[in-house]
Design a protein around this motif. Structure first.
Motif, PDB file in Angstrom:
ATOM      1  N   VAL A  46       0.791  -1.189  -0.101  1.00 39.60           N
ATOM      2  CA  VAL A  46      -0.060  -0.104  -0.124  1.00 39.60           C
ATOM      3  C   VAL A  46       1.028   1.336   0.045  1.00 39.60           C
ATOM      4  O   VAL A  46       2.118   1.232   0.305  1.00 39.60           O
ATOM      5  CB  VAL A  46      -1.076   0.185   1.356  1.00 39.60           C
ATOM      6  N   SER A  47       0.305   2.317  -0.279  1.00 40.17           N
ATOM      7  CA  SER A  47       0.880   3.705  -0.175  1.00 40.17           C
ATOM      8  C   SER A  47       0.703   4.610   0.901  1.00 40.17           C
ATOM      9  O   SER A  47       1.188   5.790   1.039  1.00 40.17           O
ATOM     10  CB  SER A  47       0.575   4.337  -1.544  1.00 40.17           C
ATOM     11  N   SER A  48      -0.293   4.278   1.836  1.00 42.74           N
ATOM     12  CA  SER A  48      -0.612   4.943   2.900  1.00 42.74           C
ATOM     13  C   SER A  48      -0.388   4.440   4.015  1.00 42.74           C
ATOM     14  O   SER A  48      -0.014   3.435   4.222  1.00 42.74           O
ATOM     15  CB  SER A  48      -2.237   5.290   2.686  1.00 42.74           C
ATOM     16  N   ALA A  49      -0.762   5.198   5.193  1.00 43.77           N
ATOM     17  CA  ALA A  49      -0.532   4.945   6.419  1.00 43.77           C
ATOM     18  C   ALA A  49      -1.421   5.272   7.579  1.00 43.77           C
ATOM     19  O   ALA A  49      -1.812   6.330   7.493  1.00 43.77           O
ATOM     20  CB  ALA A  49       1.165   5.042   7.194  1.00 43.77           C
ATOM     21  N   ALA A  50      -1.637   4.349   8.423  1.00 41.05           N
ATOM     22  CA  ALA A  50      -2.748   4.887   9.603  1.00 41.05           C
ATOM     23  C   ALA A  50      -2.222   4.591  10.873  1.00 41.05           C
ATOM     24  O   ALA A  50      -1.347   3.576  10.968  1.00 41.05           O
ATOM     25  CB  ALA A  50      -4.100   3.881   9.299  1.00 41.05           C
ATOM     26  N   ALA A  51      -2.448   5.403  11.683  1.00 36.82           N
ATOM     27  CA  ALA A  51      -2.012   5.282  13.248  1.00 36.82           C
ATOM     28  C   ALA A  51      -3.259   5.681  14.318  1.00 36.82           C
ATOM     29  O   ALA A  51      -4.049   6.461  13.832  1.00 36.82           O
ATOM     30  CB  ALA A  51      -0.945   6.353  13.630  1.00 36.82           C
ATOM     31  N   GLY A  52      -3.195   5.038  15.327  1.00 41.73           N
ATOM     32  CA  GLY A  52      -4.138   5.252  16.177  1.00 41.73           C
ATOM     33  C   GLY A  52      -3.866   4.860  17.672  1.00 41.73           C
ATOM     34  O   GLY A  52      -3.033   4.125  17.888  1.00 41.73           O
ATOM     35  N   PHE A  53      -4.355   5.873  18.633  1.00 41.36           N
ATOM     36  CA  PHE A  53      -3.996   5.437  19.990  1.00 41.36           C
ATOM     37  C   PHE A  53      -5.437   4.754  20.528  1.00 41.36           C
ATOM     38  O   PHE A  53      -6.453   5.338  20.498  1.00 41.36           O
ATOM     39  CB  PHE A  53      -3.611   6.796  20.816  1.00 41.36           C
ATOM     40  N   LEU A  54      -5.209   3.591  21.136  1.00 39.11           N
ATOM     41  CA  LEU A  54      -6.212   2.950  21.766  1.00 39.11           C
ATOM     42  C   LEU A  54      -6.226   3.002  23.289  1.00 39.11           C
ATOM     43  O   LEU A  54      -4.979   2.958  23.787  1.00 39.11           O
ATOM     44  CB  LEU A  54      -6.264   1.432  21.336  1.00 39.11           C
ATOM     45  N   VAL A  55      -7.061   3.682  23.807  1.00 36.55           N
ATOM     46  CA  VAL A  55      -7.120   3.774  25.318  1.00 36.55           C
ATOM     47  C   VAL A  55      -8.154   2.911  25.958  1.00 36.55           C
ATOM     48  O   VAL A  55      -9.364   2.874  25.443  1.00 36.55           O
ATOM     49  CB  VAL A  55      -7.482   5.349  25.839  1.00 36.55           C
TER      50      VAL A  55
ATOM     51  N   TYR B 140      -8.435   6.727  18.968  1.00 33.47           N
ATOM     52  CA  TYR B 140      -8.281   8.130  18.185  1.00 33.47           C
ATOM     53  C   TYR B 140      -7.307   7.508  17.024  1.00 33.47           C
ATOM     54  O   TYR B 140      -6.229   6.892  17.185  1.00 33.47           O
ATOM     55  CB  TYR B 140      -7.374   9.034  19.092  1.00 33.47           C
ATOM     56  N   PHE B 141      -8.026   7.831  15.610  1.00 35.20           N
ATOM     57  CA  PHE B 141      -7.331   7.625  14.726  1.00 35.20           C
ATOM     58  C   PHE B 141      -7.108   8.471  13.734  1.00 35.20           C
ATOM     59  O   PHE B 141      -7.761   9.621  13.382  1.00 35.20           O
ATOM     60  CB  PHE B 141      -7.801   6.112  14.054  1.00 35.20           C
ATOM     61  N   GLY B 142      -6.046   8.476  12.678  1.00 32.81           N
ATOM     62  CA  GLY B 142      -5.816   9.070  11.121  1.00 32.81           C
ATOM     63  C   GLY B 142      -5.509   8.327  10.340  1.00 32.81           C
ATOM     64  O   GLY B 142      -4.309   7.452  10.543  1.00 32.81           O
ATOM     65  N   TRP B 143      -5.688   8.497   9.017  1.00 32.15           N
ATOM     66  CA  TRP B 143      -5.047   7.651   7.860  1.00 32.15           C
ATOM     67  C   TRP B 143      -4.416   8.823   6.957  1.00 32.15           C
ATOM     68  O   TRP B 143      -5.452   9.614   6.596  1.00 32.15           O
ATOM     69  CB  TRP B 143      -6.381   6.885   7.234  1.00 32.15           C
ATOM     70  N   VAL B 144      -3.439   8.703   6.634  1.00 33.97           N
ATOM     71  CA  VAL B 144      -2.623   9.630   5.976  1.00 33.97           C
ATOM     72  C   VAL B 144      -1.820   9.067   4.728  1.00 33.97           C
ATOM     73  O   VAL B 144      -1.590   7.871   4.742  1.00 33.97           O
ATOM     74  CB  VAL B 144      -1.807  10.469   6.726  1.00 33.97           C
ATOM     75  N   ARG B 145      -1.236   9.949   4.006  1.00 35.99           N
ATOM     76  CA  ARG B 145      -0.124   9.508   2.918  1.00 35.99           C
ATOM     77  C   ARG B 145       0.897   9.297   3.920  1.00 35.99           C
ATOM     78  O   ARG B 145       1.300   9.720   4.935  1.00 35.99           O
ATOM     79  CB  ARG B 145       0.112  10.555   2.048  1.00 35.99           C
ATOM     80  N   LYS B 146       1.693   8.226   3.336  1.00 38.97           N
ATOM     81  CA  LYS B 146       3.109   7.832   3.956  1.00 38.97           C
ATOM     82  C   LYS B 146       3.934   8.659   4.758  1.00 38.97           C
ATOM     83  O   LYS B 146       4.391   8.751   5.749  1.00 38.97           O
ATOM     84  CB  LYS B 146       3.782   6.756   3.101  1.00 38.97           C
TER      85      LYS B 146
ATOM     86  N   MET C 224      -3.043  17.607   6.483  1.00 42.55           N
ATOM     87  CA  MET C 224      -2.328  16.511   6.225  1.00 42.55           C
ATOM     88  C   MET C 224      -3.392  15.562   5.157  1.00 42.55           C
ATOM     89  O   MET C 224      -3.121  14.709   4.383  1.00 42.55           O
ATOM     90  CB  MET C 224      -2.065  15.478   7.166  1.00 42.55           C
ATOM     91  N   GLY C 225      -4.708  15.999   5.175  1.00 41.72           N
ATOM     92  CA  GLY C 225      -5.587  15.669   4.507  1.00 41.72           C
ATOM     93  C   GLY C 225      -5.919  14.341   5.017  1.00 41.72           C
ATOM     94  O   GLY C 225      -6.379  13.190   4.326  1.00 41.72           O
ATOM     95  N   SER C 226      -5.753  14.033   6.684  1.00 49.30           N
ATOM     96  CA  SER C 226      -6.161  12.824   7.308  1.00 49.30           C
ATOM     97  C   SER C 226      -7.662  12.593   7.270  1.00 49.30           C
ATOM     98  O   SER C 226      -8.476  13.432   7.290  1.00 49.30           O
ATOM     99  CB  SER C 226      -5.582  13.093   8.552  1.00 49.30           C
ATOM    100  N   THR C 227      -7.771  11.242   7.046  1.00 46.64           N
ATOM    101  CA  THR C 227      -9.009  10.696   7.320  1.00 46.64           C
ATOM    102  C   THR C 227      -9.184  10.364   8.715  1.00 46.64           C
ATOM    103  O   THR C 227      -8.449   9.363   9.235  1.00 46.64           O
ATOM    104  CB  THR C 227      -9.421   9.489   6.463  1.00 46.64           C
ATOM    105  N   TYR C 228      -9.862  11.207   9.655  1.00 44.40           N
ATOM    106  CA  TYR C 228      -9.453  10.949  11.018  1.00 44.40           C
ATOM    107  C   TYR C 228     -10.749  10.878  11.830  1.00 44.40           C
ATOM    108  O   TYR C 228     -11.764  11.539  11.400  1.00 44.40           O
ATOM    109  CB  TYR C 228      -8.574  12.093  11.443  1.00 44.40           C
ATOM    110  N   ASN C 229     -10.841  10.682  12.926  1.00 41.08           N
ATOM    111  CA  ASN C 229     -11.859  10.744  13.786  1.00 41.08           C
ATOM    112  C   ASN C 229     -11.529  10.046  15.292  1.00 41.08           C
ATOM    113  O   ASN C 229     -10.261   9.621  15.673  1.00 41.08           O
ATOM    114  CB  ASN C 229     -13.134  10.104  13.247  1.00 41.08           C
TER     115      ASN C 229
END
Lengths: 415, 412
Positions: free
Chosen positions: B23-32, B88-94, B73-78
C-alpha cells in the motif's frame, strides 16, 4: 495508490455495452460494477417505487436457480455482492478473489439476463416496501432527506426509492417485467472493473456472458431538477429539529465543478471546516452539520444540513447561511490550500482500496463517458484560487433557497 | 505479505505495527482501554465526553490548531468511544505518518480546557437528543441496561442528559489522569511503515510520558438473561424486539463459532433473511453477537409493523428451534467461511481497516492477528462445534425479551 501508473481500458463492446477497466497489478481482489442507465426517473408517475421493486426481485430467481440457490452460488465462491436502485441508475456491484471472477460474472449475467421475478417474491417485495415506509417514519435523517428531495428536485428526480403507499399498491409483476425488459438493454449498460485483470479477456467475457439482452430500447432519460424555492415545515414529535437547505449548483462536467468541490470542502469537509467550526465547535449548536453536493447526471445541487434541539434551530439556520456568505469575504490562502490538500490526499489514501477505485471509475463513466485519471482531477482541484471561489459565489448566489425542516416546532423566524 | 511487530516502551506504552508493503498510505491510532464500563454511575458518559475534549486543546495546540493540522495532512481521522475502549485515529499519505502520530500523541496529553468544557457539553447533549430519536438506540441501550443491571456495562456510552449536565471539568480531569496512562494505552500503526520507524516515532512523541502504575482492572458482570421489558413509546411507528441470551466473550474459544452461528441465523443470505424477511414478516430480522473482554451476548432482533410482533417472535423462535433440533448444514457454514475469506482479503488492502481490526485484536486478545490466523480460526468452525455450542450456550432457553415501540407487547 499503486506506485506504477494506472492503466485504463475503455471501449464500446459490439453489443453496445460501455466497458472500462483499471489495471491494478499486485492487488489480491477484483471489484466490478454493472450499471443500468435507468432508475427511479424511468418509473411511471403512478407506479413510484417500481425501480426498487425490480432491483429487489431481480435476484429472487433465474431460469436456472431459485433465489436462495442464486445467493448460495455467489457465496460458494465468496463473491461479496449487492445491488442498488438510484435516481438514474440501477446496478450490481461485486468483489471477489481473482480466481472466482469468471464464475461471478456468469452468475451476475444469469441474474441480469434471465430473472424469473417469482410471483411470491414480487408480492412480498411490495409488502416489504410498505413496511419500509413505516420504518422511514422512525428515521428522521432519511425522512427529512426524502422531504427535501421532493421539493428541491421535483416530481421526477425527487423520487424516493420506496415510492408511496398508493403507488406501490398499483405495481404488478407484469410492471416489474416490463421495466426490466425495456431498461436492461446493452445500450444502457456500463461495466467497470478494477484489479489484477486482463481487460481484453474480460471485455470478451462480459460480452459473451451478457449476450442475448434485447438490443432495443429508448435512450436513457435525462431529466433536470424541477427546483422549488420556498420553506416547508413537517411536524414530527422528535427531540431534534432537522434543517435542510438546498439550491442549484453546477453539473459534474461544468468547468467550475472543481471550484464548487473546493468551496464545499471549505464549508463542510474536515473538522476545521467553517460549518463544523462555527456551528458546532464555537457555539455548541449541533452534533451533526454538513455541506455536500449531489449530482444527477447533467445537473448539480448544493445541500446544507444540520439537526439541533428546537431552541437552537434558528441560530443554527442563521449561522449556516452566514458562513456561506462569509466565504466570499475573508477566505485565506492557508484555508484554501488546506481544503485542496484534504481532497487530494484523501483520494490518494482511499485509492489503496480496489473497491474505491472501481466506484470512482463507475462515476467517471456515468458523468464523463470516459475514465478520468486521478491526476487530472487533482490538478483541477489544485488550480482553484480564491478569486475562483469568489467568482463562483457571485455567479451562483444562494438567494433562491429550498428550506425544509422536520421536527416539533415550526417557528424559525430567520427562514 | 504483511508482518507484525510489537514492543513496549519504558513507560509502559505498547506499540503494535503491521507493515503492509503493497500500500502507499499509513494509518495510526491510540487505543485507550477505557469506556462506559470503566465509569461510575454519576460519571456515566465521561469517557465519551472526554474523547470530544481531547480535540479541544493540548499543551501545544488550541482546538482550532488540532483540526487544522489534521486537515493540512488530508487525514481521514476521527475517534470513537465504546463500552470498553476509546480510539483516536488518522489515515494519511505515507509521508505524513510522523506528523500524524505527533498530533494524535499531543491530543493524548489534553489540557481539557475549562473554557471549552461547557460549549462541548452542549454538543454532547445534542448528540444524546439525536440518539433519543433512534429506535435502534433505545433497543440497544435498554437491552444493556437490563441484561447488565448493576454492572457498569449497563450505562449508555453517551451517558444521560442528567449525568452529562452534572459532570464537572474536575471530575473529568480526575478520570483522565487515571485512565490515560501509558500502561493502559496502545499505539497502533498499519500501512507502509516499518517497525523501526514506528518505534522511533513513538519514542520521540510518547517516550517522555510518565508511567502511572499498572493497567486498571475490571470486574466481570453477572448477566440477567431472564425477563421482559416493554418500553412503550408512541413516537415510533415500528416495534423493535430483541431476544437476548448469553454468548462467549471475545477471548473465549467459542468466539468464531458464535460468529458463524449469528451469520447463519441472521446475517446475509441467512435463515432469517429467507424465512422471515422474504416471508414478508418484517423488513429487518438479524442476529448479532456482542462481545466484550469477559462476557458476551447474542441478540436476535427485528423491526416490524406493530401488529406483526407475534409473527416476528414466532418466526425467530421457530428458526432457533430448527437450529437446536437439526443443527446447521455444511454448505451453510461453508458459505459463511467463503464470504469471510473475501472480506478479509478486502480488509487487508486498506490500512484504515487493518487499524480497526488490530485495535480489536490487541484490546481483546492481547496481540494482533494476521488475516491468515483469523481465517484459520474461521475454518476451524464445524457443524459439530455449532451443535455443541447451542448446548453450552443455549439459544432456546431463558432469554431477556426487550420490546420498544407504540405497542404494549407482550402484555404479560
Amino acid at each position: 495508490m499503486d506506485s506504477s501508473p494506472a492503466r485504463y481500458d475503455h471501449r464500446r463492446l459490439p453489443s453496445g455495452i460501455e466497458f472500462a477497466a483499471e489495471l491494478l497489478p499486485g492487488r489480491h481482489i477484483v471489484s466490478y460494477e454493472i450499471r443500468i442507465l435507468s432508475g427511479m426517473v424511468a418509473e411511471p408517475a403512478d407506479k413510484l417505487g417500481l425501480a426498487f421493486q425490480v432491483e429487489q426481485t431481480l435476484s429472487k430467481g433465474t431460469a436456472k436457480r431459485t433465489g436462495p440457490e442464486l445467493s448460495d452460488a455467489f457465496d460458494a465462491i465468496g463473491a461479496l455482492h449487492s445491488t442498488w436502485a438510484g435516481r438514474e441508475t440501477l446496478g450490481f456491484r461485486c468483489t471477489c478473489m481473482p480466481d472466482f471472477l469468471d464464475q461471478s460474472i456468469d452468475l451476475a449475467a444469469e441474474m441480469i439476463r434471465t430473472p424469473t421475478f417469482p410471483e411470491d417474491s414480487c408480492r412480498v417485495g411490495i409488502e416489504l416496501a410498505q413496511q419500509e415506509l413505516t420504518a422511514l417514519e422512525d428515521d428522521p435523517g432519511e425522512l427529512s432527506r426524502k422531504l427535501m428531495l421532493k421539493h428541491a428536485y421535483g416530481p421526477i428526480l425527487g423520487r424516493h426509492a420506496y415510492g408511496e403507499r398508493e403507488t406501490l399498491a398499483r405495481i404488478t409483476r407484469a410492471d416489474i417485467i416490463d421495466f426490466w425488459k425495456s431498461n436492461f438493454t446493452p445500450r444502457r449498460m456500463q461495466i467497470v472493473i478494477a484489479g489484477p485483470i486482463d481487460p481484453n479477456r474480460l471485455a470478451d467475457k462480459f460480452e459473451t456472458a451478457l449476450a442475448g439482452l434485447a438490443a432495443t430500447g429508448s435512450p436513457a432519460p435525462d431529466p433536470r431538477p424541477d427546483f422549488s424555492t420556498g420553506r416547508w415545515h413537517y411536524h414530527k414529535e422528535l427531540e431534534q429539529q432537522h434543517i435542510g437547505i438546498c439550491w442549484p449548483g453546477v453539473p459534474m462536467t461544468d468547468k467550475t465543478h472543481p471550484v464548487e468541490r473546493v468551496m464545499l470542502s471549505l464549508l463542510g469537509d474536515g473538522m476545521s471546516s467553517r460549518l463544523f467550526t462555527e456551528v458546532r465547535e464555537k457555539q455548541g449548536l449541533v452534533y451533526w452539520v454538513g455541506a455536500w453536493h449531489e449530482h444527477p447526471r447533467t445537473s448539480g445541487m448544493i445541500h446544507l444540513g444540520a439537526s439541533s434541539t428546537p431552541a437552537r434551530c434558528e441560530q443554527t439556520y442563521r449561522t449556516l447561511l452566514r458562513e456561506v456568505d462569509r466565504l466570499a469575504e475573508d477566505l485565506t490562502e492557508d484555508e484554501l490550500n488546506r481544503a485542496k490538500t484534504l481532497i487530494v490526499a484523501r483520494s490518494d489514501t482511499h485509492g489503496d482500496m480496489t473497491r474505491a477505485r472501481v466506484s470512482e471509475l463507475g462515476s467517471d463513466l456515468f458523468y464523463f463517458n470516459r475514465p478520468v485519471r486521478l491526476e487530472e482531477k487533482n490538478a483541477e482541484v489544485l488550480a482553484v484560487t480564491i478569486k475562483d471561489i469568489q467568482k463562483y459565489l457571485a455567479d451562483h448566489p444562494r438567494k433562491e433557497l429550498c428550506v425544509v425542516t422536520l421536527g416539533p416546532e415550526a417557528a424559525m423566524a430567520g427562514a | 505479505m504483511s508482518s507484525f511487530f510489537q514492543q513496549k516502551l519504558a513507560n509502559g506504552l505498547t506499540v503494535v505495527v503491521e507493515t503492509m508493503p503493497d500500500v502507499s498510505s499509513a494509518a495510526a491510532g491510540f487505543l485507550v482501554r477505557t469506556g462506559a464500563r470503566d465509569e461510575t454511575s454519576p460519571l456515566a458518559g465521561v469517557s465519551h465526553f472526554l474523547e470530544h475534549m481531547c480535540f479541544k486543546g493540548t499543551p501545544k495546540r488550541p482546538w482550532q490548531q488540532i483540526t487544522i493540522d489534521f486537515d493540512n495532512m488530508g487525514s481521514t481521522y476521527n475517534a470513537f468511544t465504546s463500552k470498553e475502549k476509546t480510539f483516536y485515529f488518522g489515515w494519511v499519505r505515507k509521508a505524513d505518518f510522523d506528523k500524524q502520530v505527533e498530533l494524535l500523541a499531543d491530543m493524548m496529553r489534553s489540557v481539557i480546557p475549562p473554557g471549552e468544557f461547557e460549549t462541548e457539553k452542549k454538543v454532547i447533549l445534542e448528540e444524546i437528543a439525536m440518539s433519543d430519536d433512534q429506535i435502534d438506540r433505545h433497543l440497544y441501550d435498554i437491552a444493556h441496561e437490563k441484561v447488565f443491571a448493576g454492572h457498569p456495562l449497563e450505562w449508555p456510552v453517551l451517558g444521560s442528559t442528567k449525568t452529562v449536565s452534572d459532570l464537572s471539568r474536575d471530575q473529568m480531569h480526575g478520570y483522565f489522569s487515571q485512565r490515560y496512562n501509558p500502561a493502559n494505552m496502545i499505539l497502533i500503526a498499519a500501512g507502509k511503515v516499518t517497525p523501526d520507524e514506528a518505534v522511533r516515532v513513538a519514542e520521540r512523541h510518547c517516550g517522555s510520558w510518565p508511567s502511572a502504575g499498572p493497567r486498571p482492572q475490571r470486574t466481570a458482570p453477572k448477566l440477567n438473561t431472564d425477563g421482559v421489558t416493554v418500553a412503550q413509546m408512541d413516537r415510533f411507528k415500528q416495534q423493535a424486539i430483541a431476544m437476548i441470551m448469553p454468548a462467549p466473550s471475545a477471548t473465549h474459544e467459542d468466539d468464531e463459532t458464535a460468529e458463524a452461528l449469528a451469520a447463519i441465523l441472521g446475517g446475509q443470505n441467512s435463515r432469517f433473511y429467507w424465512k422471515i424477511v422474504q416471508a414478508g414478516v418484517a423488513p429487518v430480522a438479524a442476529a448479532y453477537r456482542i462481545d466484550y473482554c469477559d462476557t458476551g451476548i447474542m441478540m436476535l432482533y427485528g423491526f416490524c409493523e406493530p401488529p406483526n410482533c407475534e409473527r416476528l417472535a414466532e418466526a425467530i423462535r421457530r428458526e432457533i428451534d430448527l437450529v437446536v433440533k437439526d443443527g446447521v448444514k455444511d454448505h451453510e457454514l461453508q458459505r459463511v467461511k467463503n464470504r469471510r475469506r473475501t472480506a478479509l482479503a478486502t480488509e487487508a488492502e486498506a490500512p484504515y481497516h487493518r487499524l480497526m481490526q488490530i485495535a480489536h485484536d490487541v484490546d481483546m486478545v492481547g496481540r494482533p492477528r494476521s488475516v491468515e490466523e483469523r481465517l484459520a480460526a474461521v475454518d476451524a468452525v464445524s457443524t459439530d462445534k455449532i451443535r455443541d455450542y447451542v448446548r453450552r450456550w443455549p439459544i432456546d432457553g431463558p432469554h431477556y425479551l426487550v420490546s420498544v415501540g407504540p405497542r404494549k407487547w407482550p402484555t404479560n
